[in-house]
Scaffold this motif. Structure first.
Motif, PDB file in Angstrom:
ATOM      1  N   LYS A   1       0.827  -1.211   0.000  1.00 29.28           N
ATOM      2  CA  LYS A   1       0.000   0.000   0.000  1.00 29.28           C
ATOM      3  C   LYS A   1       0.862   1.262   0.000  1.00 29.28           C
ATOM      4  O   LYS A   1       0.500   2.276  -0.575  1.00 29.28           O
ATOM      5  CB  LYS A   1      -0.869  -0.021   1.262  1.00 29.28           C
ATOM      6  CG  LYS A   1      -2.324   0.267   1.005  1.00 29.28           C
ATOM      7  CD  LYS A   1      -3.127   0.070   2.287  1.00 29.28           C
ATOM      8  CE  LYS A   1      -3.909   1.312   2.630  1.00 29.28           C
ATOM      9  NZ  LYS A   1      -4.070   1.528   4.059  1.00 29.28           N
TER      10      LYS A   1
ATOM     11  N   PHE B   1     -14.060   4.885  10.371  1.00 27.28           N
ATOM     12  CA  PHE B   1     -13.782   3.677   9.576  1.00 27.28           C
ATOM     13  C   PHE B   1     -14.874   2.692   9.938  1.00 27.28           C
ATOM     14  O   PHE B   1     -14.815   2.064  11.004  1.00 27.28           O
ATOM     15  CB  PHE B   1     -12.410   3.076   9.930  1.00 27.28           C
ATOM     16  CG  PHE B   1     -11.249   3.772   9.295  1.00 27.28           C
ATOM     17  CD1 PHE B   1     -11.170   3.903   7.911  1.00 27.28           C
ATOM     18  CD2 PHE B   1     -10.235   4.311  10.067  1.00 27.28           C
ATOM     19  CE1 PHE B   1     -10.091   4.545   7.319  1.00 27.28           C
ATOM     20  CE2 PHE B   1      -9.152   4.946   9.483  1.00 27.28           C
ATOM     21  CZ  PHE B   1      -9.083   5.071   8.107  1.00 27.28           C
TER      22      PHE B   1
ATOM     23  N   LEU C   1     -16.088   2.653  13.557  1.00 24.04           N
ATOM     24  CA  LEU C   1     -15.061   3.222  14.426  1.00 24.04           C
ATOM     25  C   LEU C   1     -14.900   4.728  14.189  1.00 24.04           C
ATOM     26  O   LEU C   1     -14.597   5.167  13.078  1.00 24.04           O
ATOM     27  CB  LEU C   1     -13.729   2.505  14.137  1.00 24.04           C
ATOM     28  CG  LEU C   1     -12.558   2.821  15.042  1.00 24.04           C
ATOM     29  CD1 LEU C   1     -12.819   2.284  16.453  1.00 24.04           C
ATOM     30  CD2 LEU C   1     -11.299   2.182  14.467  1.00 24.04           C
TER      31      LEU C   1
ATOM     32  N   VAL D   1     -12.797   7.471  14.229  1.00 23.77           N
ATOM     33  CA  VAL D   1     -11.344   7.629  14.318  1.00 23.77           C
ATOM     34  C   VAL D   1     -10.932   9.072  14.577  1.00 23.77           C
ATOM     35  O   VAL D   1      -9.937   9.333  15.252  1.00 23.77           O
ATOM     36  CB  VAL D   1     -10.642   7.188  13.017  1.00 23.77           C
ATOM     37  CG1 VAL D   1      -9.268   6.683  13.330  1.00 23.77           C
ATOM     38  CG2 VAL D   1     -11.438   6.150  12.300  1.00 23.77           C
TER      39      VAL D   1
ATOM     40  N   PRO E   1      -1.330   7.514  22.212  1.00 22.53           N
ATOM     41  CA  PRO E   1      -1.209   6.058  22.131  1.00 22.53           C
ATOM     42  C   PRO E   1      -1.499   5.530  20.727  1.00 22.53           C
ATOM     43  O   PRO E   1      -2.135   6.206  19.918  1.00 22.53           O
ATOM     44  CB  PRO E   1      -2.247   5.544  23.132  1.00 22.53           C
ATOM     45  CG  PRO E   1      -3.110   6.695  23.450  1.00 22.53           C
ATOM     46  CD  PRO E   1      -2.373   7.943  23.147  1.00 22.53           C
ATOM     47  N   SER E   2      -1.044   4.338  20.480  1.00 23.28           N
ATOM     48  CA  SER E   2      -1.270   3.696  19.187  1.00 23.28           C
ATOM     49  C   SER E   2      -2.762   3.533  18.935  1.00 23.28           C
ATOM     50  O   SER E   2      -3.505   3.171  19.844  1.00 23.28           O
ATOM     51  CB  SER E   2      -0.565   2.340  19.200  1.00 23.28           C
ATOM     52  OG  SER E   2      -0.917   1.629  18.058  1.00 23.28           O
ATOM     53  N   GLY E   3      -3.182   3.837  17.717  1.00 22.20           N
ATOM     54  CA  GLY E   3      -4.595   3.693  17.391  1.00 22.20           C
ATOM     55  C   GLY E   3      -5.434   4.894  17.762  1.00 22.20           C
ATOM     56  O   GLY E   3      -6.658   4.870  17.611  1.00 22.20           O
ATOM     57  N   SER E   4      -4.789   5.984  18.216  1.00 20.37           N
ATOM     58  CA  SER E   4      -5.569   7.142  18.655  1.00 20.37           C
ATOM     59  C   SER E   4      -5.986   8.038  17.482  1.00 20.37           C
ATOM     60  O   SER E   4      -6.743   8.975  17.663  1.00 20.37           O
ATOM     61  CB  SER E   4      -4.780   7.946  19.682  1.00 20.37           C
ATOM     62  OG  SER E   4      -3.538   8.327  19.142  1.00 20.37           O
ATOM     63  N   GLY E   5      -5.476   7.754  16.283  1.00 19.81           N
ATOM     64  CA  GLY E   5      -5.907   8.527  15.119  1.00 19.81           C
ATOM     65  C   GLY E   5      -4.885   9.547  14.634  1.00 19.81           C
ATOM     66  O   GLY E   5      -5.194  10.375  13.772  1.00 19.81           O
ATOM     67  N   LYS E   6      -3.648   9.465  15.116  1.00 18.71           N
ATOM     68  CA  LYS E   6      -2.624  10.445  14.717  1.00 18.71           C
ATOM     69  C   LYS E   6      -2.347  10.375  13.216  1.00 18.71           C
ATOM     70  O   LYS E   6      -2.346  11.394  12.526  1.00 18.71           O
ATOM     71  CB  LYS E   6      -1.311  10.198  15.481  1.00 18.71           C
ATOM     72  CG  LYS E   6      -1.464  10.073  16.977  1.00 18.71           C
ATOM     73  CD  LYS E   6      -0.150   9.791  17.650  1.00 18.71           C
ATOM     74  CE  LYS E   6       0.483   8.453  17.316  1.00 18.71           C
ATOM     75  NZ  LYS E   6      -0.246   7.277  17.846  1.00 18.71           N
ATOM     76  N   SER E   7      -2.097   9.154  12.743  1.00 22.94           N
ATOM     77  CA  SER E   7      -1.805   8.999  11.312  1.00 22.94           C
ATOM     78  C   SER E   7      -2.994   9.464  10.486  1.00 22.94           C
ATOM     79  O   SER E   7      -2.832  10.195   9.509  1.00 22.94           O
ATOM     80  CB  SER E   7      -1.517   7.540  10.981  1.00 22.94           C
ATOM     81  OG  SER E   7      -0.403   7.094  11.689  1.00 22.94           O
ATOM     82  N   THR E   8      -4.165   9.017  10.880  1.00 21.50           N
ATOM     83  CA  THR E   8      -5.353   9.389  10.132  1.00 21.50           C
ATOM     84  C   THR E   8      -5.481  10.909  10.047  1.00 21.50           C
ATOM     85  O   THR E   8      -5.793  11.455   8.985  1.00 21.50           O
ATOM     86  CB  THR E   8      -6.603   8.781  10.784  1.00 21.50           C
ATOM     87  OG1 THR E   8      -6.380   7.389  10.975  1.00 21.50           O
ATOM     88  CG2 THR E   8      -7.820   8.975   9.914  1.00 21.50           C
TER      89      THR E   8
END
Ligand SMILES: Nc1ncnc2c1ncn2[C@@H]1O[C@H](COP(=O)(O)OP(=O)(O)O)[C@@H](O)[C@H]1O
Ligand SMILES: [Mg+2]
Lengths: 357, 245
Positions: free
Chosen positions: A252, B16, B19, B21, B40-47
């Protein structure tokens, strides 16, 4: 430190290789011996038949008196086998094509030459256009009907058209199948699955016998063109699935990096995704081409005399009855040379394009 | 502050599936501002940062980048991607192209620069990240740190006005983290507008104008580094800080 130490003799050289590969365990040794016995049974008589006891000179069947193969049969019919019924006065046109094809391929095979890209483009785009005029006529050249085309010439035309056109169509179908637009994806999928679900023989039969029924009265499509279209789509459908496999192997991140850099969909595909995914599936693509090359022999059933067809045909000539073995061995050898060549080329291409990832 | 606004996110939401996000994100980034995002991981930073160049599509709210609103119109997306450079955790260099070609590809095909000019520009930025001597190698022949610096150079070749970094040092061996952070510090000193998702708190202290803490799709805390570390308001921030410091 001892720099000059060499590996023990047992592990290198011929002996090492033999030990490691043929006699490593007792059952390997037995398999090796059985294999050698079969080679002993088959190879010497075959070689005698093909070479040592064979007849190479002469002009008719009476010259073949030995117990070996009668290659005079091939020699006397070689024009039919290579050109079909193409008019004798016009053979130079086919010869030019054979010449250009051979020179271009040799050029591509010599390592480290410049301008290979241009030669490749010539071979894939310009050469086929030249061939259309050369073979069928036009631009001052006399028209030669396709029913006179035959032999190796016809085989190469069918395989060549199939190879050159089916890859781009296959790529478009693969992209279509993965498209985010549901209509495009659905249509591509239906198209691919229909062609993949039908045997090539059926495709050729339909192209030859049923297609005219759907055409308005008086419209007569050349039989060869119909067969070519059938072969092309058939091969394209298979290639589409091969290419799709390569596309699926792309991480990806490659899409994301391309998009983030501002590349549009088509530029992303052409510059980043396809070069990488096609590289992964080179062996499978060449495999499809080899299958296509061999499948061209099926056109016999719609009355086109390809290389194998014409060899069978000359074998039915009363002057040459009983020499079909020679014909088949010759045909098999030529087919093998072409297919093996493609296979080797695929390996070289893979090595050359390897960038270590 | 009177300076120009580069990015403005107002009431941005994204899901998502079920979810949630991104939950009501409001963020304003001024020209030259450096923002560090942690959580924390999965908190939506990348998104969050991927919404800025439309690698992800937001479903509610408004994102304006340099005066252009992100909509489904491809032209707005293309325009914004031209202004925004991105660096990924996994580098995402193009493995079939040399480092030089990696860097000159987008300038040639997106900016329509002549090839020679694009290559000169590529060499300039490769020199800046100190890998101009590796220009003709393929990505697989470089170390992780070198690859990430090449990826930064690739983004800079488009001369973006904003740079997004998504955990640029998380995939690196410890001894290579510094060489990449040094490049980023240099970039920050040059006045680049930067959004950096990272857990490198040393880097955050040194360059950030603002540190954002995210949890469960929300911006929980948004402060300058001194306040962020000395008196965080939320319990969640405190817990997080105690875990990573
Ligand atoms: N493409 C996706 N499809 C579905 N869920 C996703 C997708 N990308 C991320 N998520 C989920 O969204 C949440 C936020 O992800 P992300 O923004 O990557 O978090 P972070 O970068 O803070 O670790 C996670 O729970 C993740 O599993
Ligand atoms: Mg992340």
């Amino acid at each position: 430190m001892n720099k000059n130490i060499t590996p023990p003799v047992i592990e290198i050289g011929v002996i090492g290789w033999l030990r490691k590969n043929l006699f490593s365990t007792w059952y390997n040794t037995i398999l090796t011996l059985i294999g050698l016995y079969f080679i002993y049974l088959i190879i010497p008589p075959l070689l005698s038949w093909i070479f040592f006891d064979a007849t190479f000179s002469g002009t008719n069947r009476e010259d073949c008196t030995s117990s070996g193969a009668c290659w005079v049969f091939i020699k006397q019919n070689i024009k039919l086998i290579i050109y079909g019924l193409y008019p004798s006065d016009e053979l130079w046109r086919v010869n030019i094509a054979y010449f250009l094809l051979t020179v271009s391929i040799i050029y591509l095979l010599i390592p480290n030459l410049k301008y290979k890209g241009f030669v490749g483009i010539f071979l894939l785009i310009i050469f086929p256009i030249i061939c259309v005029f050369l073979f069928s006529g036009g631009l001052g050249l006399e028209n030669v009907e396709t029913r006179l085309w035959g032999g190796l010439f016809l085989t190469l035309v069918i395989a060549g058209v199939g190879i050159v056109l089916s890859l781009p169509i296959g790529i478009m179908l693969a992209l279509g199948r993965r498209s985010k637009l549901p209509v495009v994806s659905l249509l591509s999928t239906i198209f691919i699955e229909i062609w993949r679900g039908v045997p090539l023989i059926t495709v050729l039969f339909m192209a030859s016998n049923m297609f005219p029924l759907f055409m308005p009265e008086g419209v007569n499509f050349d039989k060869l063109i119909r067969a070519l279209i059938g072969v092309m789509f058939f091969s394209a459908a298979y290639l589409a699935e091969v290419v799709r496999g390569g596309l699926q192997a792309m991480p990806k991140g490659q899409y994301e990096a391309s998009q983030a850099a501002g590349l549009t969909y088509w530029k992303m595909m052409a510059l980043i995704i396809l070069p990488q995914s096609l590289k992964i599936v080179i062996p499978a693509i060449i495999g499809s081409f080899i299958a296509l090359f061999k499948d061209t022999t099926l056109v016999l059933i719609i009355g086109l005399f390809d290389f194998l067809g014409i060899i069978q045909f000359v074998g039915t000539n009363p002057d040459w009855l009983g020499f079909s073995h020679e014909g088949y061995v010759f045909a098999a050898t030529i087919f093998w040379v072409f297919c093996f060549g493609m296979s080797r080329y695929s390996q070289r291409l893979e090595k050359k394009l390897d960038t270590g990832n | 502050m009177t300076s120009e606004t580069m990015i403005e996110m107002s009431s941005v939401h994204k899901w998502f599936g079920e979810l949630h996000v991104l939950n009501d994100i409001n963020l304003k980034v001024a020209k030259g501002e450096k923002i560090v995002i942690c959580g924390p991981s999965g908190s939506g930073k990348s998104t969050l940062i991927r919404c800025i160049n439309r690698l992800e599509e937001h479903q509610r709210g408004e994102i304006v980048v340099e005066g252009t609103e992100l909509t489904n119109d491809n032209r707005s997306v293309e325009k914004i991607r031209g202004e925004v450079g991105m660096v990924f955790q996994q580098f995402n260099l193009f493995p079939h192209l040399s480092i030089l070609d990696n860097c000159s590809l987008a300038p040639i095909w997106v900016r329509k620069l002549p090839k020679i000019e694009a290559r000169e520009k590529a060499m300039k930025y490769l020199k800046r990240v100190q890998i101009d001597d590796q220009a003709h190698k393929y990505p697989a022949q470089l170390s992780g740190g070198q690859q990430q610096r090449a990826a930064i150079a690739r983004a800079l070749c488009m001369e973006p006005r904003i740079m997004l970094f998504d955990e640029p040092t998380s995939a690196l061996d410890p001894e290579m983290i510094k060489e990449v952070l040094d490049v980023m510090v240099g970039l920050a000193e040059g006045g680049m507008t930067m959004l950096v998702v990272t857990h490198e708190m040393g880097f955050a202290k040194e360059v950030a104008d603002k540190i954002i803490f995210m949890d469960e799709g929300q911006i929980v805390e948004s402060k300058n580094p001194t306040d962020f570390f000395s008196n965080p308001e939320s319990e969640r921030t405190k817990t997080f800080l105690s875990q990573i410091l």
